[in-house]
Every structure is written in structure tokens, then in C-alpha cells.
Design an enzyme around this catalytic site. Structure first.
Site, PDB file in Angstrom:
ATOM      1  CB  CYS B  47      -0.901   0.016   1.230  1.00  0.00           C
ATOM      2  SG  CYS B  47       0.074   0.136   2.733  1.00  0.00           S
ATOM      3  CG  ASP B 456       7.938 -34.150 -10.051  1.00  0.00           C
ATOM      4  OD1 ASP B 456       8.479 -35.256 -10.102  1.00  0.00           O
ATOM      5  OD2 ASP B 456       8.425 -33.172  -9.469  1.00  0.00           O
TER       6      ASP B 456
END
Lengths: 61, 769
Positions: B47, B456
């Protein structure tokens, strides 16, 4: 109808100015940080170095 | 083998706070006035408050001339005078505030992306300028048709419109014209061909009408068309560009500097890509090896999970070759860098990767398939209308030609050109909120066709970090171990620390590299935490006491005076909620398989836990490709999810591919999409969104093609006037756009274009490092 000869160039000139201003803003990096610009407006201005223009690359004296 | 030497020394790579620091002074650019410039990437900036804090801190330094942090890209441009060495100090002040810092390097691809971005927005601005002004004149003319505009005034308006429109069309049509020419040169056709033909013919015909004083001038149509299409194209490009640069930022943050050994024996932190073949680097225990090379000094064991999926570390000594991305576990080593070509494993992977990519060829986007028949059809229709009116309708050649061109104008694929890009923009925006970055243009379409998912194991189903799975029964042992482990950054020490983090940190802990930690308690007794050897445990006896079910585990021992040694065991863990994700996917009808490079006995228990019957271990990269090819031959569309170097060729060979952000760089590059976060939960979202996006894209294509053909009879009959063309084009584009927005529910368009929270690469980089 002579007024057209005045109004049409006027309209074209104004919108052309808008286009040129947009190109200038784009080239000078005004659109590089849209989120940051939105937040920066909320800074209280007691830090003058923050009020520099967006493209703050020029050397300070 | 379970008694792995688990040293508690050295430091794991992580962003900013630990690990070797890059000597930033080497990256400083200095101009003639002595002004130093450094580009940094700052993490965890959310921010304006963060921006303010960092800029104020830097501005407080008297030497700093300018510090500007870009909140959108999280890049900090820092300029100061004085010594270039101040770079490290200034970066340190930012890190002290709690923000990780990485050096920002611009990549040529991203520079090109940025330039295309700018070209598109400038074309967009010009087309808007043209469209707005020409429309102003066109409205007057249309109104004049129903009122009392004289021909002189009308022609005058047409001439002004022509003067505005011709240069505007020429400029803002470039993106389409260039792409169309490139496609035609290759003997292909794409969406830009009919668009370019339509726009060019509209402009030329309008010029002819203006010249001859005719009533039908379509300059406004041509420019509005370009304007709308450019919006779609710009957003499409922007979304993928953002994804690409986010992936690039991740790579930069994960990229650790290496410790180069200089001739005088000192160490210098440099980026890995600055090393030349023959340079030597020092790798401490617990650090990732940053280059491919050969060990020249020291012995250690290295964890190669990221390269070949094996969970068992390998012992290396002088002369062993090692690959970048492996983790040096036990002792410091000196590695001599070798170029990529010399490292045989990597060269083999690259060869397989290229072969797989070639074999796959270029996927043809659905919209391009449509255009393939759309273009000849409408061109034939136009020719038919011309010939029909000329030969049988009794019109003169210019009149018949006008009708032929009108058919082309009305069938110009305005909505068709928007149909797919706008859907992709909305889908990519939605996915980025689920932490998936879609990189490839056709990825969503290919993902929508997936019916088989291949995972995987190491690093994909499991996390790369070890987790504490077995603690001693004695609760004091854990708290004591945790208080000692707090001093070390070793992954195993941090895992112990995470298990009992409320214990105060022990003071004066001694760290013996490669072995473990020592601490002297109040009574002067020596407490040791570390490998079995370090703690004086008999490894062979211990091996027998552990059955094979614990073969996965890594150990750390704690010895205290007068007490039995306590054993801590670690094992790689499944990503959180993996079982639920697998179940969800199975319920949705996907076939699921595991293909791992790890040993079968490690894969089996995991496959059983997840209820996956189709699993294979011990697979080489070539085996993985072969397995995927055979699935493909069986008519399956395979999604490969993997992170290791050994998965890379399989990622390229599969119909679509996905990699976690913790994957090796080459895998992230080879995959179509990258997901962030510690879980696989974004995967079902990705597949659902891809399917939704496909059905909306098809709806859009069917609608826009159908819509255009509804207007064809009107055009063939010669009833099209400029204002009908303008309404027809704009309305179909709007409908297509609103249809695409349905994908994202109630979200507003603006929200999609600015996706900020989910695109913070550093949040994730910290978690995975």
C-alpha cells in the site's frame, strides 16, 4: 454556416491538444505507476521531496 | 542410509534477511555527474503506507538524491551521490524496515513487452481521437439525411473526415496490418487478415465515395472498429505481460548470489550469470549451489530433489559434477563453474526439451481455426455479391463493387476479433486471484481439453522443505532442541524451531559447519544438536533399529549429559490438503497419475496415501516423455504438473503444463502457467475456469459469426448505410464483452485490469525460499 469554418478547426485543435497531452503524459511516465499515484495523493505534504513531478530524474541543484 | 549427516550450520537461501548478500555496489550505474543509480525490487509492498515508509527512510539519508518506489511494479529507483558502496547500506536500511530487497535486472523480452504495450496504447489513443472526431462529423451527416443538409456541406464534412481518418487508420491499424502481413508471408491466415482487409477496403471505398461526392462514407465505422479491437488487444497483451513479468520477478527474487572465490582468497558476492567458466565459488553448507560445475575441494552430500526428484541426498567429493539448483547439505565445498554445454545432465535435458517442443509444434488457437474458413467464405460472398449485381442485377461496375465492399464491411470480424481475447482477459484476471499466472496465449484453451493429470512427486505433491515427523517422547528434549536450533538457519533447525517456537532462544550457541550445534548448559554440561556423527551415535546400530519404512527420513540427534540421546526425524511432506485436491479432481473425472524420478519405494507409500493406483518411480526425463507420448497416442490430453529440471521436457511434451513458483527457472519457462501458494488448491480452479472460458469463447464465436451472417443478406441487397454499419458493429462487440464478463460474476472490469494483491511475487518467494 460560416460558423462551421470556425467551430470544426476549433474542435479538431482541442482534441489534438488532448492527444498530444496524452502522449506527453505517457512518455513522461505518468502511467507507469497507477496504483502508487492513487495512494500518493493521500500523503500530507510536509515532505517537499514527495511533491516532485513523476519523472523525477533531473538533478536537483 | 537414514543417518544422513544433518548439519545444523550454514544458512538456507531465503529472501533478504539471511544467506549471502549480493554485493549491490557492483550493479550501481554512475553518470558523469557522479550520480549513482540502482534499480531494486522490493518485496511485501502492499500500500501507499509501505511506499511512504521506505521513501521517507531513504530520503532521510543526506546523500540520497531521489528514491521513488513504484507501487505497481514494486521497483525502487534509488539515486544518490557520494560513494557507490553506499548501495549496500541503503539496501540494508530497507531490509531493516522488514522489506526484502532484490536486484532488479531488465530482461530483453520484458523490454519488448513494454514497448509493445506502449505502441498499443498509443495506437489506441490515436484511434480514439480519430473515431471521436469522425463520429462528430458523421452524426451531423446522418442527421442531415433526415433533414436539410445540402450536398456541398455533406461533401465538405466527408473531406474533413477523410483528412482525419486516413492518417489515423494508417497509424492505429499498424498492429493488425503488420501481423496480417507476417501471417500471409508464412502462407497462413489469422484473425488480423480479415480485419486488415475490412478496415483497408472500408477506408479506400469511403475515400472513393468522398472523391465522387457519394453519400456512403464509412470512416467512422473503420475507426470505431479499430478502437474496439485495440482495447481487446491491449488488455489481452497487458494481462499476459503482467503474468510474464511476475514470473520473471519471482525468478529474480529466488536467484541467490554466489560467493565467488577471488585469487587473493577473499569472497565476493556476484550474480550467478556473471560467472565465467573456470571461476570458483564457495558454497557453504545449507546453501543452494548456484552454478553447474565440478567440485574442486571439500566433501559434502547434496540434495538433488529439484533436479531429478530424488529425496535421498548424494555424496559428492573432489571431481564430482554438480548442477545449479541442488542443495549443499553438509559441508562447505569449492565448485568450479562449467558452462551449461559441458554439464551432461543439463545438456541432455535441454536436448529432450527442444525435441519435445518441436514435436508438439504450434498449437492452433480455436479462433484461428474459425478464421481459416471464415475469411475465404466472406470473401467469396463479397465476390458473389459483386458479380451477381454486375452480371445479373444490371448495376454498373462501381455500384456493384460498392455492394461487394459493403458485404466485407458488415462481415468484418469485429466481435470475432474480441470474442477470444476478452474471454481470456477475464479468465486470467479471475485466475490470478486464485494465484495462478497464465503465461501462454493458448494455455486456457489447451487446459480446457485436459482429461488426464500427471504429477511429479518431489516438490509438486510434496514440499521441498523437510518437516518434523517424529519427536522424542521427552517434551524437554524438544524445547531444548528448539531453543538451540533458533540460532541456526539450517532447514532442519528451522523445522525443529517451527515445532516449538515459543521457547526462548539459547545464548552462546556454537555452530560447527557441516556437523551441528553445541551449547553449554548452566551446569557446564555440553549439549549437542546435529548429525549422528556429531553427537557420537553409532550409525550402524541405528540403521538396524530403523526399519525400511523410515527410509524416507532424515535425522537429527540431541545429546545431553547424563541422558539418552533423543532422535528427531524429518520427512518431506505432502503439500497441505493435497488429498482433498486429488479427490476433487477425481470426482470431476480426471485420470490421475504420478511420474517420479525418485525411487519407487518412496513413491509407493505416497501414491497409496493419495489413492492413486497409476504411479511410476525411477523415471528418467526420457521415460517421462515416452510415458506422456503413449498417453497422447491413447487419445488423452495430458496436463503435466511438475517443478524439477527432470520434468521440464515432460512439461513441454504434455498438452498443457503447470509449475509451482518454487520450480527451477527452466521449468517455469517451459510451463504454460505457474501457480503460487503452498497448496495445489488452485489446480481445480484453473481447470474449471479454463473450461468455463472455453464455453464462453465458443458462445462468443458462434454469436459473432452468426450475427455477421444475419447482416449478410442486408448487405447483399445493398441496403447497408453507414449508420447501420456503425450500429451493427458496436452492438455485437458490446454483447461479446458482456458475455465474457459473466465468467467473473459480479466483478467490475476495472478490478480485472488491476490485480494487485495476488500478483505479489515476494509473498510467495518468502514462503518457498
Amino acid at each position: 454556416m460560416n460558423v462551421l469554418l470556425f467551430l470544426i478547426p476549433m474542435a479538431l485543435f482541442l482534441s489534438l491538444m488532448g492527444l498530444i497531452a496524452f502522449f506527453w503524459a505517457l512518455k513522461s511516465g505518468q502511467f507507469d505507476d497507477l496504483q502508487g499515484a492513487a495512494e500518493r495523493i493521500l500523503y500530507t505534504d510536509d515532505h517537499p521531496e514527495h511533491s516532485d513531478p513523476v519523472n523525477n530524474t533531473d538533478d536537483k541543484p | 542410509m537414514a543417518a544422513l549427516d544433518a548439519s545444523l550450520s550454514g544458512s538456507p537461501p531465503s529472501v533478504g534477511k539471511t544467506g549471502p548478500k549480493l554485493d549491490l555496489a557492483t550493479a550501481v550505474e554512475t553518470d558523469a555527474d557522479g550520480l549513482h543509480t540502482l534499480n531494486l525490487l522490493i518485496g511485501n509492498v502492499h500500500c501507499g503506507g509501505c511506499v511512504r515508509k521506505i521513501e521517507d527512510r531513504l530520503a532521510a539519508d543526506p546523500t540520497v538524491e531521489n528514491a521513488r518506489l513504484n507501487l505497481s511494479t514494486r521497483r525502487l529507483k534509488l539515486q544518490w551521490k557520494g560513494s557507490a558502496d553506499a548501495a549496500n547500506r541503503l539496501a540494508g536500511t530497507i531490509e531493516d524496515l522488514g522489506y526484502p530487497v532484490a536486484l532488479y535486472r531488465m530482461e530483453a523480452v520484458l523490454e519488448r513487452d513494454k514497448k509493445t504495450d506502449r505502441d498499443l496504447i498509443m495506437a489506441l489513443a490515436v484511434s480514439f481521437f480519430g473515431a471521436a472526431n469522425v463520429m462528430m462529423l458523421a452524426w451531423a451527416v446522418w442527421a442531415g439525411h433526415f433533414a436539410t443538409m445540402g450536398q456541398g456541406t455533406r461533401d465538405f464534412f466527408h473531406w474533413i473526415a477523410a483528412l482525419i481518418a486516413v492518417p489515423c487508420v494508417y497509424y492505429s491499424g499498424q498492429p493488425f496490418f503488420l501481423s496480417a502481413i507476417a501471417a500471409l508471408r508464412k502462407g497462413q491466415t489469422n484473425m488480423d487478415v480479415p480485419i486488415s482487409v475490412g478496415v483497408t477496403l472500408t477506408t479506400l471505398m469511403s475515400l472513393y465515395e468522398t472523391w465522387t461526392g457519394g453519400p456512403h462514407v464509412y470512416f467512422d465505422g473503420a475507426l470505431t472498429l479499430l478502437f474496439i479491437l485495440l482495447i481487446g488487444r491491449y488488455l489481452d497483451h497487458k494481462v499476459r505481460g503482467t503474468a510474464r513479468s511476475a514470473v520473471h520477478d519471482l525468478a529474480m527474487l529466488a536467484g541467490q548470489p554466489v560467493q565467488k572465490l577471488l585469487d587473493d582468497g577473499t569472497l565476493q558476492s556476484v550474480p550467478p550469470d556473471s560467472l565465467a567458466s573456470g571461476d570458483r565459488i564457495h558454497v557453504a553448507a545449507g546453501e543452494r549451489i548456484g552454478v553447474d560445475g565440478i567440485i574442486r575441494d571439500g566433501t559434502s552430500s547434496i540434495d538433488t530433489a529439484l533436479i531429478d526428484g530424488e529425496t535421498t541426498p548424494k555424496d559428492v567429493a573432489n571431481g564430482s559434477s554438480v548442477l545449479a539448483g541442488t542443495m549443499n547439505l553438509t559441508g562447505p565445498v569449492i565448485v568450479e563453474a562449467k558452462s551449461v554445454g559441458e554439464a551432461t545432465v543439463l545438456a541432455e535435458i535441454v536436448r529432450l526439451l527442444e525435441a519435445a517442443e518441436q514435436k508438439k509444434g504450434r498449437y492452433m488457437a480455436f479462433a484461428d481455426k474459425v478464421v481459416r474458413w471464415y475469411t475465404p467464405t466472406v470473401h467469396a460472398l463479397s465476390l458473389g455479391a459483386f458479380l451477381g449485381w454486375w452480371l445479373f442485377g444490371g448495376l454498373t461496375v462501381p455500384e456493384a463493387l460498392m455492394i461487394g465492399v459493403c458485404v466485407l464491411i458488415i462481415t468484418c470480424p469485429c466481435a470475432l476479433g474480441l470474442a477470444v481475447p476478452i474471454t481470456q482477459v477475464v479468465a486470467a484476471g479471475k485466475l490470478s486471484r486464485h494465484s495462478v499466472l497464465v503465461k501462454s496465449e493458448t494455455a486456457l484453451e489447451r487446459l480446457a481439453a485436459i482429461d488426464t493429470i500427471v504429477f511429479d512427486k518431489t516438490g509438486t505433491l510434496t514440499t521441498l522443505e523437510p518437516e518434523l515427523v517424529s519427536v522424542p517422547d521427552d517434551p524437554d528434549a524438544l524445547s531444548l532442541a528448539s531453543s538451540i536450533a533458533a540460532s541456526s538457519k539450517h532447514p532442519l533447525a528451522q523445522a525443529i524451531r517451527a515445532a516449538a517456537s515459543d521457547v526462548p532462544r539459547a545464548k552462546d550457541v556454537e555452530d560447527t559447519p557441516g556437523m551441528g550445534l553445541t551449547w553449554t548448559d548452566e551446569d557446564g554440561g555440553e549439549v549437542r544438536l546435529g548429525s549422528a556423527r556429531w553427537c557420537g551415535i553409532d550409525e550402524t546400530a541405528n540403521d538396524q533399529s530403523n526399519t525400511t519404512q523410515n527410509a524416507l527420513e532424515t535425522e537429527v540427534w540431541l545429546t545431553r549429559p547424563g541422558q539418552a540421546p533423543a532422535r528427531f526425524a524429518f520427512a518431506p511432506q505432502l503439500r497441505p490438503r493435497t488429498a482433498q485436491v486429488i479427490d476433487t479432481l477425481r470426482e470431476k473425472g480426471f485420470d490421475i497419475a504420478i511420474m517420479s524420478g525418485d525411487r519407487a519405494r518412496f513413491v509407493e507409500p505416497l501414491a497409496k496415501t493419495l489413492g492413486i493406483s497409476d504411479w511410476q518411480g525411477d523415471m528418467t526425463p526420457a521415460d517421462k516423455i515416452a510415458a506422456i507420448e503413449s498417453l497422447k497416442e491413447a487419445g488423452k490430453h495430458v496436463l503435466m504438473v511438475g517443478d524439477g529440471l527432470n520434468d521440464t521436457p515432460a512439461l513441454a511434451a504434455a498438452h498443457a503444463s503447470l509449475a509451482p513458483t518454487s520450480a527451477v527457472d527452466i521449468s517455469r519457462r517451459a510451463s504454460d502457467a505457474v501457480f503460487q501458494g503452498s497448496t495445489l488448491e488452485s489446480l481445480p480452479h484453473l481447470l474449471t475456469t479454463a473450461r468455463d472460458a472455453r464455453s464462453i469463447a465458443i458462445q462468443n464465436i458462434v454469436f459473432s459469426v452468426g450475427y455477421n451472417f444475419v447482416w449478410v443478406p442486408v448487405a447483399v441487397l445493398g441496403l447497408v448505410t453507414p449508420w447501420i454499419a456503425a450500429i451493427a458493429m458496436a452492438s455485437s462487440s458490446l454483447i461479446v464483452t458482456f458475455n465474457a464478463l459473466r465468467l467473473d460474476g459480479t466483478r467490475t472490469f476495472a478490478r480485472i485490469a488491476t490485480r494487485r494483491k495476488t500478483l505479489d511475487p515476494l509473498q510467495k518467494a518468502e514462503a518457498t525460499a
